[in-house]
Scaffold this active site. Structure first.
Site, PDB file in Angstrom:
ATOM      1  N   PHE A 128       0.852  -1.185   0.000  1.00  0.00           N
ATOM      2  CA  PHE A 128       0.000   0.000   0.000  1.00  0.00           C
ATOM      3  C   PHE A 128       0.887   1.233   0.000  1.00  0.00           C
ATOM      4  O   PHE A 128       1.762   1.380   0.846  1.00  0.00           O
ATOM      5  CB  PHE A 128      -0.926   0.031   1.221  1.00  0.00           C
ATOM      6  CG  PHE A 128      -1.886   1.184   1.183  1.00  0.00           C
ATOM      7  CD1 PHE A 128      -3.020   1.131   0.392  1.00  0.00           C
ATOM      8  CD2 PHE A 128      -1.636   2.352   1.900  1.00  0.00           C
ATOM      9  CE1 PHE A 128      -3.899   2.211   0.324  1.00  0.00           C
ATOM     10  CE2 PHE A 128      -2.511   3.430   1.833  1.00  0.00           C
ATOM     11  CZ  PHE A 128      -3.646   3.364   1.047  1.00  0.00           C
ATOM     12  N   ASP A 153       9.106   2.744   1.808  1.00  0.00           N
ATOM     13  CA  ASP A 153       7.902   3.443   2.240  1.00  0.00           C
ATOM     14  C   ASP A 153       7.738   3.163   3.734  1.00  0.00           C
ATOM     15  O   ASP A 153       7.282   2.092   4.135  1.00  0.00           O
ATOM     16  CB  ASP A 153       6.696   2.947   1.437  1.00  0.00           C
ATOM     17  CG  ASP A 153       5.385   3.605   1.894  1.00  0.00           C
ATOM     18  OD1 ASP A 153       5.376   4.240   2.964  1.00  0.00           O
ATOM     19  OD2 ASP A 153       4.383   3.459   1.173  1.00  0.00           O
ATOM     20  N   LYS A 190       2.205   9.838   8.249  1.00  0.00           N
ATOM     21  CA  LYS A 190       1.423   9.376   9.408  1.00  0.00           C
ATOM     22  C   LYS A 190       1.938   9.887  10.751  1.00  0.00           C
ATOM     23  O   LYS A 190       1.607  10.993  11.145  1.00  0.00           O
ATOM     24  CB  LYS A 190       1.323   7.834   9.394  1.00  0.00           C
ATOM     25  CG  LYS A 190       0.389   7.317   8.306  1.00  0.00           C
ATOM     26  CD  LYS A 190      -0.137   5.922   8.577  1.00  0.00           C
ATOM     27  CE  LYS A 190      -1.290   5.563   7.660  1.00  0.00           C
ATOM     28  NZ  LYS A 190      -0.926   4.846   6.455  1.00  0.00           N
TER      29      LYS A 190
END
Ligand SMILES: *Cc1c(COP(=O)(O)O)cnc(C)c1O
Length: 408
Positions: free
Chosen positions: A139, A224, A253
């Site tokens: 993702f 990532d 995040k």
């Protein structure tokens, strides 16, 4: 308290229906606790999806935000600003990177990384070297480029045509990558632990072999770390513990602890390809986000806090194992620091949303990672007593779901 002008019904009226929130609306948070419009209390194991690393309303973050709000909120990148430069200095001081690009989200950080990888290859080896290899179930965000690189076809369906020159191979399968990589590959992108994909850690040998294959083919390695970064796995960034250094890192995040910000740290030699005018964003690197992120990093980048992550991980895993002993509900419990996934047993496949709803009814916020995995990404400083109290609620929630299952 119970009378409010807006409710869940308002959502269906005025919000685009791409989300499906539950009936309750949290209005206040403190540490690892939340309260809804009716004043009901919840223990928060979700942490805003791996974002609220210091819980809700951390006094140092509140103070930093208020102080910066009293100075200057926004300038745009026509000017630079002190918080951005201080944050960049911190990030480059604590990672392999020499320079940083700031943006507002994980998807934007990855978008910048993928564009940079192509531009760098284009600058040095020509347009033929443009292919990006990613992993199944990965993702990387929801922009068109990032869903195209992501390894879940359902996020691309209906949005075609998607950008070309992207391929996917199985995660933790070095032979598959060896067969796919070539002189046309400009970058390989991986999550050190697949988060949305079900909490699946990379084998260290696999990660090392990916690095070697990238070097052999002059492809950049992008990590990532949007979900794994900023202490989540027990080191500031997961790459440190893996012993594999990427060329480009993406982080978001937890970076802002709840204030939107993303960043792409990289080496100077690669960064050069994002020359003046080649990429940009209006809000990226704004003083409010950067001031808060610097405060987050100053607190999280502390050996004692990071040791605490490992200790709390153990407590989570012990408690989940005890629940599993009683209910035989999990097939596997996987974790990397406080990124925790409990995969449901064979007979419960597809039921993760039911556990989520039962837990919430009892006052516990959880997450899922796909239909079969209960995911927990709590604050890194969640008190041990909140972990125990939350687990007692999870135990009850599991009992409730199984009771209904057995009667059905
Ligand atoms: C959440 C996530 C993203 C996307 O971040 P946004 O801030 O939602 O755009 C990208 N990569 C990983 C690994 C993530 O977990």
């Amino acid at each position: 308290m119970t009378h409010t002008a807006v409710s869940r019904d308002t959502f269906d009226e005025v919000m685009v229906p791409n989300y499906n929130p539950p009936a309750i609306i949290p209005v206040r948070g403190e540490g690892s606790r939340l309260w809804d419009q009716q004043g009901r209390e919840y223990i928060d194991f979700a942490g805003g999806i791996a974002v609220n690393v210091l819980g809700h309303r951390h006094p140092a973050l509140v103070k930093t935000l208020k102080d910066q709000a009293d100075k200057v909120w926004h300038l745009s990148n026509v000017f630079t600003n002190e918080p951005a430069l201080e944050l960049a200095r911190k990030l480059t001081g604590r990672t392999f990177a020499d320079q940083v690009f700031f943006c507002n989200s994980g998807a934007e950080a990855n978008e910048a990384a993928f564009k940079l990888a192509r531009k760098y290859a284009h600058d040095h080896q020509g347009a033929g070297k443009h292919e990006i290899i990613a992993f199944n179930q990965a993702f990387h965000g929801r922009t068109l480029f990032t869903v195209s690189v992501g390894g879940q076809a359902k996020y691309r369906e209906g949005f075609e045509p998607v950008p070309a020159g992207i391929s996917h191979v199985p995660y933790n399968d070095i032979e598959a990558l060896r067969n796919a990589i070539s002189e046309r590959t400009c970058a390989v992108v991986m999550e050190p632990v697949q988060g949305e994909g079900g909490v699946v850690p990379a084998d260290p040998e696999f990660a090392r072999a990916v690095r070697e294959l990238c070097d052999e083919h002059q492809a950049l390695l992008i990590f990532d770390e949007v979900q794994t970064g900023v202490g989540r796995t027990g080191s500031l960034y997961a790459y440190e513990a893996l012993g594999v250094t990427p060329d480009i890192l993406t982080t978001a995040k937890a970076l802002g602890g709840g204030f939107p910000i993303g960043a792409m740290p990289t080496r100077r030699e690669i960064a050069k390809s994002l020359n003046i005018g080649s990429h940009g964003t209006t809000y990226g690197g704004n003083p409010l986000g950067c001031a808060v992120a610097k405060a987050v990093l100053d607190i999280v980048d502390d050996p004692e806090l990071l040791d605490g992550v490992k200790r709390k991980q153990q407590l989570f895993v012990e408690q989940l194992e005890a629940i599993n002993q009683r209910h035989h509900c999990f097939r596997e419990i996987r974790s990397a620091g406080l990124l925790i996934g409990a995969e449901l047993a064979e007979n419960l496949q597809g039921q993760a949303p039911k556990f989520l709803a039962a837990a919430r009814d009892l006052g516990l916020m959880l997450l899922v990672a796909g239909p079969n995995v209960l995911r927990m990404t709590p604050s890194l400083i969640i008190p041990d007593e909140d972990i125990r109290a939350g687990m007692a609620l999870l135990d009850q929630a599991v009992a409730r779901v199984l009771e209904v299952e057995n009667c059905a």
